[in-house]
Design a protein around this motif. Structure first.
Motif, mmCIF file in Angstrom:
data_model
loop_
_atom_site.group_PDB
_atom_site.id
_atom_site.type_symbol
_atom_site.label_atom_id
_atom_site.label_comp_id
_atom_site.label_asym_id
_atom_site.label_seq_id
_atom_site.Cartn_x
_atom_site.Cartn_y
_atom_site.Cartn_z
ATOM 1 N N GLY A 136 0.812 -1.220 0.000
ATOM 2 C CA GLY A 136 0.000 0.000 0.000
ATOM 3 C C GLY A 136 0.833 1.252 0.000
ATOM 4 N N TRP A 137 2.013 1.188 -0.623
ATOM 5 C CA TRP A 137 2.951 2.305 -0.608
ATOM 6 C C TRP A 137 2.266 3.628 -0.965
ATOM 7 C CZ3 TRP A 137 7.267 4.268 1.051
ATOM 8 C CH2 TRP A 137 7.900 5.299 0.361
ATOM 9 N N ALA A 138 2.268 4.569 -0.048
ATOM 10 C CA ALA A 138 1.750 5.928 -0.197
ATOM 11 C C ALA A 138 0.222 5.972 -0.292
ATOM 12 C CB ALA A 138 2.371 6.623 -1.404
ATOM 13 N N VAL A 139 -0.376 5.102 -1.118
ATOM 14 C CA VAL A 139 -1.822 5.163 -1.344
ATOM 15 C C VAL A 139 -2.591 4.841 -0.074
ATOM 16 C CG1 VAL A 139 -3.731 4.175 -2.640
ATOM 17 C CG2 VAL A 139 -1.561 4.589 -3.764
ATOM 18 N N TYR A 140 -2.128 3.835 0.682
ATOM 19 C CA TYR A 140 -2.819 3.445 1.915
ATOM 20 C C TYR A 140 -2.863 4.618 2.890
ATOM 21 C CZ TYR A 140 -4.132 0.433 5.866
ATOM 22 O OH TYR A 140 -4.780 -0.150 6.924
ATOM 23 N N ARG A 141 -1.721 5.240 3.097
ATOM 24 C CA ARG A 141 -1.664 6.352 4.047
ATOM 25 C C ARG A 141 -2.443 7.567 3.537
ATOM 26 N NH1 ARG A 141 3.693 6.719 7.724
ATOM 27 N NH2 ARG A 141 3.821 4.511 8.286
ATOM 28 N N PHE A 142 -2.393 7.805 2.228
ATOM 29 C CA PHE A 142 -3.176 8.919 1.690
ATOM 30 C C PHE A 142 -4.664 8.715 1.949
ATOM 31 C CE2 PHE A 142 -5.694 10.449 -2.014
ATOM 32 C CZ PHE A 142 -5.660 11.798 -1.712
ATOM 33 N N ARG A 143 -5.144 7.496 1.748
ATOM 34 C CA ARG A 143 -6.564 7.222 2.003
ATOM 35 C C ARG A 143 -6.889 7.387 3.484
ATOM 36 N NH1 ARG A 143 -10.796 7.133 3.339
ATOM 37 N NH2 ARG A 143 -12.635 5.975 2.666
ATOM 38 N N GLU A 144 -5.920 7.093 4.362
ATOM 39 C CA GLU A 144 -6.144 7.262 5.799
ATOM 40 C C GLU A 144 -6.315 8.736 6.183
ATOM 41 O OE1 GLU A 144 -4.157 3.901 8.519
ATOM 42 O OE2 GLU A 144 -2.699 4.982 7.287
ATOM 43 N N THR A 145 -5.732 9.652 5.405
ATOM 44 C CA THR A 145 -5.882 11.073 5.720
ATOM 45 C C THR A 145 -7.309 11.554 5.480
ATOM 46 O OG1 THR A 145 -5.342 11.894 3.501
ATOM 47 C CG2 THR A 145 -3.499 11.469 5.016
ATOM 48 N N ARG A 146 -8.059 10.840 4.628
ATOM 49 C CA ARG A 146 -9.439 11.167 4.254
ATOM 50 C C ARG A 146 -9.536 12.451 3.429
ATOM 51 N NH1 ARG A 146 -12.222 9.644 10.118
ATOM 52 N NH2 ARG A 146 -11.309 7.564 10.218
ATOM 53 N N ALA A 147 -8.427 12.845 2.834
ATOM 54 C CA ALA A 147 -8.452 13.999 1.936
ATOM 55 C C ALA A 147 -9.093 13.606 0.615
ATOM 56 C CB ALA A 147 -7.035 14.503 1.693
ATOM 57 N N MET A 148 -9.738 14.566 -0.045
ATOM 58 C CA MET A 148 -10.352 14.311 -1.343
ATOM 59 C C MET A 148 -9.376 14.533 -2.490
ATOM 60 S SD MET A 148 -14.191 15.827 -1.218
ATOM 61 C CE MET A 148 -15.407 15.215 -0.070
ATOM 62 N N THR A 149 -8.429 15.448 -2.288
ATOM 63 C CA THR A 149 -7.413 15.698 -3.299
ATOM 64 C C THR A 149 -6.056 15.670 -2.619
ATOM 65 O OG1 THR A 149 -7.401 18.103 -3.034
ATOM 66 C CG2 THR A 149 -8.983 17.169 -4.620
ATOM 67 N N VAL A 150 -5.018 15.419 -3.387
ATOM 68 C CA VAL A 150 -3.672 15.400 -2.819
ATOM 69 C C VAL A 150 -3.283 16.777 -2.281
ATOM 70 C CG1 VAL A 150 -1.238 14.986 -3.312
ATOM 71 C CG2 VAL A 150 -2.962 13.423 -4.206
ATOM 72 N N PRO A 151 -3.559 17.886 -2.987
ATOM 73 C CA PRO A 151 -3.257 19.192 -2.390
ATOM 74 C C PRO A 151 -3.997 19.446 -1.071
ATOM 75 C CG PRO A 151 -3.489 19.432 -4.753
ATOM 76 C CD PRO A 151 -3.926 18.038 -4.420
ATOM 77 N N GLN A 152 -5.201 18.902 -0.913
ATOM 78 C CA GLN A 152 -5.887 19.036 0.375
ATOM 79 C C GLN A 152 -5.065 18.359 1.469
ATOM 80 O OE1 GLN A 152 -9.755 17.208 0.630
ATOM 81 N NE2 GLN A 152 -9.964 17.663 2.801
ATOM 82 N N TYR A 153 -4.525 17.193 1.165
ATOM 83 C CA TYR A 153 -3.634 16.519 2.124
ATOM 84 C C TYR A 153 -2.418 17.394 2.419
ATOM 85 C CZ TYR A 153 0.903 14.141 2.280
ATOM 86 O OH TYR A 153 2.216 13.832 2.500
ATOM 87 N N LEU A 154 -1.890 18.102 1.419
ATOM 88 C CA LEU A 154 -0.734 18.961 1.638
ATOM 89 C C LEU A 154 -1.055 20.103 2.600
ATOM 90 C CD1 LEU A 154 0.773 19.171 -1.967
ATOM 91 C CD2 LEU A 154 1.670 17.900 -0.009
ATOM 92 N N GLU A 155 -2.287 20.612 2.553
ATOM 93 C CA GLU A 155 -2.684 21.638 3.521
ATOM 94 C C GLU A 155 -2.748 21.050 4.925
ATOM 95 O OE1 GLU A 155 -6.342 24.720 4.593
ATOM 96 O OE2 GLU A 155 -6.329 23.659 2.676
ATOM 97 N N MET A 156 -3.280 19.842 5.022
ATOM 98 C CA MET A 156 -3.365 19.179 6.315
ATOM 99 C C MET A 156 -1.973 18.865 6.872
ATOM 100 S SD MET A 156 -6.419 16.705 4.977
ATOM 101 C CE MET A 156 -6.361 15.495 6.281
ATOM 102 N N ARG A 157 -1.025 18.576 5.990
ATOM 103 C CA ARG A 157 0.321 18.193 6.429
ATOM 104 C C ARG A 157 1.252 19.401 6.593
ATOM 105 N NH1 ARG A 157 4.620 17.709 8.018
ATOM 106 N NH2 ARG A 157 6.106 15.976 7.850
ATOM 107 N N TYR A 158 1.129 20.409 5.731
ATOM 108 C CA TYR A 158 2.052 21.542 5.762
ATOM 109 C C TYR A 158 1.319 22.853 6.076
ATOM 110 C CZ TYR A 158 5.185 18.173 3.472
ATOM 111 O OH TYR A 158 5.947 17.073 3.166
ATOM 112 N N SER A 159 0.695 23.447 5.060
ATOM 113 C CA SER A 159 0.042 24.741 5.256
ATOM 114 C C SER A 159 -0.860 25.033 4.069
ATOM 115 C CB SER A 159 1.084 25.856 5.386
ATOM 116 O OG SER A 159 1.699 26.098 4.123
#
Length: 678
Positions: free
Chosen positions: A94-117
């Motif tokens: 589940g390299w990267a994809v598993y953890r991305f799905r765990e964040t529950r973000a809808m888009t990858v940039p949304q995850y970037l806001e949750m992780r960075y700013s």
């Protein structure tokens, strides 16, 4: 070369069926989450076929034709035998994809806001959107060139009292139809339509492989043609390819590194990653997707072998002359690059019998709609969700947000048509992809993978990596387009005393290495206080939902986490994974042994010919089995998804991050948990 009435009937009936499916499925998307990520209700089989269609546009099929026509069986060996061991390990873990799905973000940039700013999200959205639009810009043009060449359409046509150019009209028509499908139901329509078209393509691929295999291909003629290649540019022996231009061993080595580095960076597939019912379903969808991709490559190779024989074998000299004459016309009208792209498909237009041409054209049209719909949806969503909304203090009403999304998708479509009209492509398709993607892919992997796995990564490190990637990407465009004009010779690298052409693939590797070093270095220099709380981002440990049915990722040894299966895998999951491991590593071992024997001079082209014949037969059997297995599973997943869509879909789940910027020391602010069916 013109199509028979039966061929046109096949194309028209299949298109009308897909249009009906699109109109029906669009009624199921009644919320922002449904429009963006299908309500996060997709199962593994549905994802396997639908997500795979993102990479099977007509342009990708033509790109694979180019790859195998130039590289032959050695290209198949690197892409389907040497590369898959790492790919299957990545998929199972589940390299990267598993953890991305765990964040529950809808888009990858949304995850970037949750992780960075929020600033990182906006910056990533802008850079990825620009790179994606340049990448997508040639899709309509290549598709229109294919339809014109395959169907024998004239350069102009008369409509009433007007004379209109065929090329732009075709582009507008194809993109308009695709846009209407996406408008109607967002990602629900994309997911359902891509599954249906992908299932159809699998069935049609089986039929075309059988037709070509039994009515046209003669193995002895195939070997006669392949043996004409120079000894150091072999089309049979992977160990003898030092003079193969572009698609040699280095191309696949760099592709393998990029596969690992950029697992989350190709945003056209991000909605499928976020649409999985659970992280584990997404992981299994990726495993099964590898199986499907391997079998479809059989279709690409068989079509290429048929074209090689038609063009180069003396027994078909008159047919080869007819194909060459038509290619000469294409080159005069559109340039040498288009001739190279259309070589295989033009040959197939002369080879295939009545019905076969219609099937191939239907495959290409289905692929055009599926991939383009995913691109339009993804980049239209990125512009609104990751560039516009982060600047707003409050979320818009769902109806207004959906209206913005549709307008953004219209803008993506208009840009792609205009780009296709004015840009004159000179590179091979896969090389153009490498060049156009460097602007984003070069720096994105560091911040995306680093953000999920390295708690010491900082916002400053993310900005620096993106900046370096952007600068190197722009420099790559200038270098590849202008170096030979400036110096009179193509750019080169010197590695261990050997001169290697500095093509876009090499430039992408250089950018990835420099960006990663920048991310690590700047993060270590700017880190202050406690490290980032990854458990909060991933909803683990103390941040896990009390009623969640998902367990935390098991704390296994590093080796087991990379290569093994976790307790989440059911008995049938384990059987599937173990069987695929055996398949992948058995062929990997056999190919490595053959290469070693070839280097020692103990095997030659005749031995490789026997090896490849056995491999093609094995792939054909797997193609038939997987078509039935994945298709039936996907139909079951469709029924489940439609049931879940009626039960879920919260207005608050709109892809925005409530509150302020992500806090590096305490963790991010996460989206509404109630919307996650898990």
């Amino acid at each position: 070369m013109h199509l028979h009435l039966i061929d046109w009937l096949i194309v028209i009936v299949s298109f009308l069926a897909f249009a009906g499916i699109a109109m029906w499925s669009g009624r199921q998307a009644k919320s922002v989450s449904g429009f963006l990520v299908s309500g996060r209700c997709a199962g593994r089989y549905l994802l396997t076929i639908a997500a795979g269609m993102v990479w099977i546009d007509a342009i990708n099929i033509i790109g694979m034709f180019e790859l195998y026509f130039v590289g032959g069986f050695p290209a198949m060996s690197w892409g389907l035998i040497i590369q898959p061991p790492l790919a299957v390990i990545m998929a199972v873990s589940g390299w990267a994809v598993y953890r991305f799905r765990e964040t529950r973000a809808m888009t990858v940039p949304q995850y970037l806001e949750m992780r960075y700013s929020p600033g990182v999200r906006v910056s990533a959205g802008i850079v990825s959107w620009i790179a994606g639009m340049i990448n997508f810009g040639i899709f309509p043009a290549v598709s229109a060139h294919f339809v014109m060449g395959f169907c024998g359409l004239p350069k102009d046509f008369a409509l009433a009292s007007l004379t209109l150019p065929t090329f732009p009209v075709l582009m507008v028509a194809m993109m308009a139809v695709t846009l209407l499908f996406v408008f109607h139901g967002g990602h629900v329509t994309v997911l359902v339509l891509d599954f249906c078209q992908g299932f159809f393509i699998n069935i049609a691929a089986v039929l075309l492989v059988l037709v070509i295999g039994f009515t046209w291909l003669n193995w002895s003629e195939v070997l006669d043609v392949l043996n004409q290649a120079p000894a150091d540019a072999s089309l049979l022996d992977p160990a003898r390819t030092s003079n193969v231009k572009d698609f040699n061993v280095w191309y696949f080595v760099i592709s393998t590194i990029g596969m690992f580095y950029n697992r989350l960076s190709n945003f056209q597939g991000q909605a499928f990653d976020a649409a999985a019912r659970t992280p584990h379903e997404g992981r299994m969808g990726n495993v099964l997707g590898l199986i499907r991709w391997q079998t479809l490559c059989l279709f690409f190779m068989v079509m290429v072998l048929a074209a090689q024989v038609a063009l180069k074998h003396p027994a078909h000299a008159s047919l080869g002359q007819s194909i060459t004459a038509w290619l000469d016309v294409l080159e005069r009208q559109h340039g040498a690059a288009v001739r190279g792209q259309m070589t295989v498909s033009t040959a197939l237009a002369f080879i295939l019998p009545v019905g076969g041409k219609g099937l191939l054209l239907a495959i290409m049209i289905a692929a055009m709609i599926s991939s383009k719909s995913a691109f339009i949806h993804s980049f239209g969503s990125i512009f609104v969700q990751d560039v516009v909304l982060p600047f707003r203090k409050t979320s818009p009403e769902p109806a207004r947000q959906l209206r913005w999304l549709r307008l953004s998708m219209l803008g993506v479509t208009v840009f792609a048509v205009l780009f296709g009209c004015f840009y004159r492509q000179t590179e091979k398709i896969l090389m153009y992809f490498a060049l156009s993607s460097t602007l984003w892919l070069g720096g994105s992997g560091a911040i995306l993978i680093g953000g999920l796995y390295w708690k010491k990564g900082t916002t400053q490190g993310a900005y620096a990596a993106m900046g370096v990637g952007g600068v190197f990407g722009l420099a790559g465009f200038a270098l590849m387009q202008g170096w030979e004009k400036w110096t009179g010779s193509p750019p080169q690298l010197s590695i261990a005393g050997h001169a290697i052409a500095l093509n876009p693939q090499w430039w992408l590797l250089i950018t990835m290495l420099v960006s990663t070093a920048t991310y690590v270095g700047v993060s270590l220099l700017t880190r202050r206080g406690a490290s980032f709380d990854l458990d909060r981002l991933l909803h683990r440990g103390a941040w896990r939902d009390a009623d969640s049915s998902l367990d935390d990722e098991p704390q296994l040894s590093l080796w087991k986490r990379i290569c093994g299966v976790t307790p989440e895998f059911s008995t049938s999951d384990r059987r599937t994974v173990y069987a695929f491991y055996v398949w992948v590593f058995a062929w990997f071992g056999a190919c490595v042994i053959m290469i070693a024997l070839s280097l020692s001079g103990k095997v030659g082209n005749a031995d490789w010919a026997g090896f490849w014949k056995i491999y093609l037969i094995a792939l054909a059997c797997l193609l038939v089995i997987s078509t039935v297995w994945l298709g039936m599973g996907g139909i079951r997943d469709l029924k489940t998804m439609f049931r879940l869509l009626k039960e879920t879909g919260h207005a608050s789940d709109d892809g925005t991050v409530p509150g302020s910027a992500a806090i590096e020391t305490t963790g991010p602010i996460t989206p509404d948990k109630a919307a996650d069916p898990a």
